[in-house]
Design a protein around this motif. Structure first.
Motif, mmCIF file in Angstrom:
data_model
loop_
_atom_site.group_PDB
_atom_site.id
_atom_site.type_symbol
_atom_site.label_atom_id
_atom_site.label_comp_id
_atom_site.label_asym_id
_atom_site.label_seq_id
_atom_site.Cartn_x
_atom_site.Cartn_y
_atom_site.Cartn_z
ATOM 1 N N LYS A 127 0.834 -1.200 0.000
ATOM 2 C CA LYS A 127 0.000 0.000 0.000
ATOM 3 C C LYS A 127 0.872 1.256 0.000
ATOM 4 O O LYS A 127 1.715 1.429 0.872
ATOM 5 C CB LYS A 127 -0.916 -0.006 1.221
ATOM 6 C CG LYS A 127 -2.208 0.734 1.007
ATOM 7 C CD LYS A 127 -3.179 0.466 2.143
ATOM 8 C CE LYS A 127 -4.533 1.068 1.843
ATOM 9 N NZ LYS A 127 -5.444 0.871 2.972
ATOM 10 N N GLY A 128 0.629 2.084 -0.951
ATOM 11 C CA GLY A 128 1.388 3.327 -1.069
ATOM 12 C C GLY A 128 2.681 3.204 -1.847
ATOM 13 O O GLY A 128 3.355 4.200 -2.084
ATOM 14 N N LEU A 129 2.997 2.016 -2.233
ATOM 15 C CA LEU A 129 4.302 1.787 -2.842
ATOM 16 C C LEU A 129 4.443 2.441 -4.203
ATOM 17 O O LEU A 129 5.550 2.662 -4.668
ATOM 18 C CB LEU A 129 4.563 0.281 -2.945
ATOM 19 C CG LEU A 129 6.000 -0.177 -3.203
ATOM 20 C CD1 LEU A 129 6.950 0.388 -2.164
ATOM 21 C CD2 LEU A 129 6.099 -1.690 -3.214
ATOM 22 N N LYS A 130 3.342 2.752 -4.846
ATOM 23 C CA LYS A 130 3.486 3.454 -6.103
ATOM 24 C C LYS A 130 3.081 4.920 -5.985
ATOM 25 O O LYS A 130 2.865 5.588 -6.980
ATOM 26 C CB LYS A 130 2.699 2.768 -7.205
ATOM 27 C CG LYS A 130 1.210 2.686 -7.002
ATOM 28 C CD LYS A 130 0.607 2.010 -8.226
ATOM 29 C CE LYS A 130 -0.892 1.772 -8.178
ATOM 30 N NZ LYS A 130 -1.527 1.664 -6.909
ATOM 31 N N GLY A 131 2.995 5.377 -4.761
ATOM 32 C CA GLY A 131 2.550 6.743 -4.543
ATOM 33 C C GLY A 131 3.526 7.782 -5.048
ATOM 34 O O GLY A 131 4.730 7.646 -4.883
ATOM 35 N N PRO A 132 3.002 8.820 -5.642
ATOM 36 C CA PRO A 132 3.859 9.883 -6.169
ATOM 37 C C PRO A 132 4.664 10.589 -5.073
ATOM 38 O O PRO A 132 5.782 11.015 -5.335
ATOM 39 C CB PRO A 132 2.872 10.844 -6.836
ATOM 40 C CG PRO A 132 1.509 10.368 -6.498
ATOM 41 C CD PRO A 132 1.584 9.005 -5.925
ATOM 42 N N LEU A 133 4.100 10.668 -3.894
ATOM 43 C CA LEU A 133 4.851 11.318 -2.825
ATOM 44 C C LEU A 133 6.120 10.528 -2.503
ATOM 45 O O LEU A 133 7.201 11.101 -2.326
ATOM 46 C CB LEU A 133 3.984 11.434 -1.562
ATOM 47 C CG LEU A 133 2.872 12.465 -1.614
ATOM 48 C CD1 LEU A 133 2.045 12.404 -0.347
ATOM 49 C CD2 LEU A 133 3.452 13.852 -1.807
ATOM 50 N N LEU A 134 5.948 9.257 -2.433
ATOM 51 C CA LEU A 134 7.098 8.412 -2.125
ATOM 52 C C LEU A 134 8.120 8.482 -3.257
ATOM 53 O O LEU A 134 9.324 8.544 -3.026
ATOM 54 C CB LEU A 134 6.614 6.972 -1.921
ATOM 55 C CG LEU A 134 7.550 5.999 -1.238
ATOM 56 C CD1 LEU A 134 8.119 6.599 0.027
ATOM 57 C CD2 LEU A 134 6.808 4.718 -0.928
ATOM 58 N N LYS A 135 7.622 8.519 -4.430
ATOM 59 C CA LYS A 135 8.511 8.605 -5.585
ATOM 60 C C LYS A 135 9.359 9.869 -5.530
ATOM 61 O O LYS A 135 10.567 9.841 -5.749
ATOM 62 C CB LYS A 135 7.670 8.582 -6.855
ATOM 63 C CG LYS A 135 8.469 8.489 -8.135
ATOM 64 C CD LYS A 135 7.517 8.255 -9.308
ATOM 65 C CE LYS A 135 8.304 8.163 -10.618
ATOM 66 N NZ LYS A 135 7.424 7.856 -11.755
#
Length: 576
Positions: A40-48
């Motif tokens: 969950k969240g692994l493709k999130g733009p924030l994380l990117k």
DNA sequence: GCGATCAGCT
DNA sequence: CACAGCTGATCGC
């Protein structure tokens, strides 16, 4: 489904298997395996964006998980930020085999705040824990402060689940009895779209000297042990292909891939649906295979540990705390005193201190062993009935069966969630960094107020100065030798001294798939017996072994890109 | 249009 | 049954 919020009390600057919300502020990320509910969240733009601005924030996972992850374009941007294996100067992190799916690992953190084991999703057989070398220090079990454990089947309905070996034997027998009748007798394995069935494919492929039809080979290109047993050639008697449309597509005499005939002769198709919870519903003594219709079967199959297996594992480790990662069936979010926004587990009680560790012996004898002996043949002459009728019929047990069920399901000392788990855990709303400890003194850790501010600059700029509290770097200690074979499941202690490497090779867990003759380059334990071999989760082991040559890969890629069917035969991976 | 969330369906 | 994952509707940005 994992409901773990992502962080451990002991090492809260690390996030595992959750990448959204407060986990955006983690100093390091860990992915135990490649299932969506752990991503969950692994493709999130924030994380990117955070990654792009960071020099040290990285994702740590097994080689196989990395491979499976990068196979999906949505996660491809992680490529330059994944490190595996690794070690830290502050916290030693060891990857232990989890037996859940290819690449699945448990993470053992050893540092100043104690030894903590995060299991991810796991299935270990009873008695496996003593065989995991890195849970030991010499002949002694390491002191474990906390275990964050996969509690999916911590429920009396799953008190015992037949072993992988038993389930596999049942499926093999059914498949063999069918496909031996004629070349037009074919089997459809109705598997969910997830990694975890591969060892079924490899074992069936090996046993029947065939390959299993699947939709795509791309994710397995670097895993020759799997690749050699799957194919996109539909002309095989065992299929595990899927169709995005409903399953009615494969009703009648039609495979999901559209196959209806071979050489103009109609196929005779049976379907086998691997299930765990379906069997959990009928706890009477059953076969591991149950016929549910004229041409459909359920096969018992689990990639999570049963109640007994969980208990066995935790009883052996004797941790101070046990935190469940999953809210089990029968419990709901309503059990939680806080809103789902802010917590994922019932908060309470250190009354389970000290040692909520179960007394296995005392409990076990109150149960019947519901494990099935697979001696009974599942008959071709069983009543030909409609699926639903039979399923309904299965639920109405005879008198004597009911007795067994009662004894199985309602032990005098039923497992109690509260007695077993330490339920308080770190949640988004609860920053244990400052709520409870000063011992974790990360100078760059955001304060709570900053953590709730999604615009905090930390997210993108924190790493201009190295974090001395938690610095991770690539281990140089893994030679290409043993890492060749065992990536997904060798105990990747990554801070190994050179002289330890010999012992690693002797670890039973570094053994590989059973019965493979082309395994001379694989590490096999000397002490293993044949019976032991198949009782292990035969995780496909070797992303790096027999690395396909670039020319071979190029050929494969070209064929895949052009939509051409690629047939990989054993012993000649990489060439059609 | 995209992401998050949820209902519904396997 | 909630194993794991998809599709589609809805809502907010």
């Amino acid at each position: 489904m994992s409901s773990f919020a992502g962080r451990m009390r002991e090492y809260p600057t690390i996030s595992l298997d959750r990448f959204d919300r407060e986990n955006l502020y983690a100093r390091a990320y860990f992915l135990s395996h490649c299932h969506k509910d752990h991503m969950k969240g692994l493709k999130g733009p924030l994380l990117k964006r955070k990654l792009q601005f960071s020099r040290t924030v990285r994702l740590y996972c097994s080689f196989v998980t990395k491979e499976l992850l990068l196979n999906n374009p949505k996660y491809a941007f992680w490529e330059e930020y994944i490190v595996s294996p690794f070690f830290s100067s502050q916290v030693v992190v060891t990857l232990l085999p989890a037996g859940h799916c290819p690449g699945s690992v448990m993470f053992l953190f050893e540092g100043s705040r104690g030894n903590v084991l995060y299991t991810g999703d796991f299935r270990l057989a009873t008695g496996d824990a003593p065989r995991i070398e890195y849970l030991h220090s010499g002949s002694r079990v390491k002191d474990i402060q906390s275990v964050y454990v996969d509690s999916t089947f911590y429920d009396p309905r799953y008190y015992k689940i037949p072993t992988r070996e038993v389930c596999l034997n049942g499926i093999s027998e059914l498949v063999g009895n069918w496909i031996r009748q004629s070349p037009y007798h074919v089997v459809w394995l109705n598997c969910k779209a997830a990694y975890g069935y591969e060892y079924l494919f490899t074992n069936l492929g090996e046993q029947f000297n065939t390959q299993i039809h699947v939709n795509s080979l791309a994710m397995f290109i670097k895993m020759p042990e799997i690749l050699s047993y799957v194919t996109t050639d539909r002309r095989t008697q065992i299929h595990a292909c899927r169709h995005p449309k409903n399953e009615e597509y494969s009703q009648g005499n039609r495979m999901p891939c559209g196959c209806t005939t071979a050489d103009g002769i109609p196929l005779r198709i049976i379907s086998i649906k691997p299930s765990t919870m379906w069997f959990g519903e009928r706890s009477r003594k059953t076969n591991v295979i149950i016929k549910t219709g004229a041409s459909s079967y359920r096969a018992c199959f689990s990639f999570h540990s049963s109640y007994s297996e969980i208990k066995d594992f935790l009883s052996y480790l004797q941790p101070v705390n046990v935190y469940p990662n999953v809210i089990p069936i029968g419990r709901t979010l309503n059990d939680k005193p806080h809103s789902p926004e802010t917590t994922s587990l019932p908060v309470s009680v250190d009354e389970s201190f000290p040692l909520p560790v179960p007394d296995t012996v005392a409990v076990v004898h109150n149960y019947l062993d519901c494990t099935e002996s697979n001696d009974e043949e599942e008959d071709g002459e069983e009543q030909k009935e409609q699926e639903e009728v039979i399923e309904g019929g299965e639920m109405r047990e005879t008198q004597q069966e009911k007795k067994v069920e009662d004894e199985c399901k309602e032990p005098s000392s039923a497992p109690k969630w509260e007695e077993f788990f330490t339920v308080e855990t770190l949640t988004d709303s609860q920053n244990s960094l400052n709520s409870q400890s000063q011992s974790c003194r990360s100078a760059t850790t955001p304060s709570p107020s900053r953590m709730t501010d999604s615009q905090t600059p930390e997210l993108f700029s924190e790493e201009e100065t190295p974090d001395e509290n938690f610095s991770l770097s690539l281990s140089a200690s893994l030679s290409n030798h043993s890492s060749q074979n065992m990536d997904s499941y060798l105990p990747d202690t990554l801070i190994l001294q050179p002289e330890q490497r010999g012992r690693e090779q002797g670890d039973a867990w570094t053994s590989t798939m059973s019965g493979r003759e082309d395994s001379e380059d694989l590490i096999l334990p000397v002490e293993r017996s044949e019976s032991q071999v198949s009782s292990d989760f035969d995780i496909p082991c070797t992303p790096e072994s027999k690395v396909p040559q670039p020319e071979e890969l190029l050929q494969l890629y070209r064929k895949l890109a052009s939509g051409e069917e690629v047939v990989i035969r054993k012993g000649s991976q990489g060439s059609a």
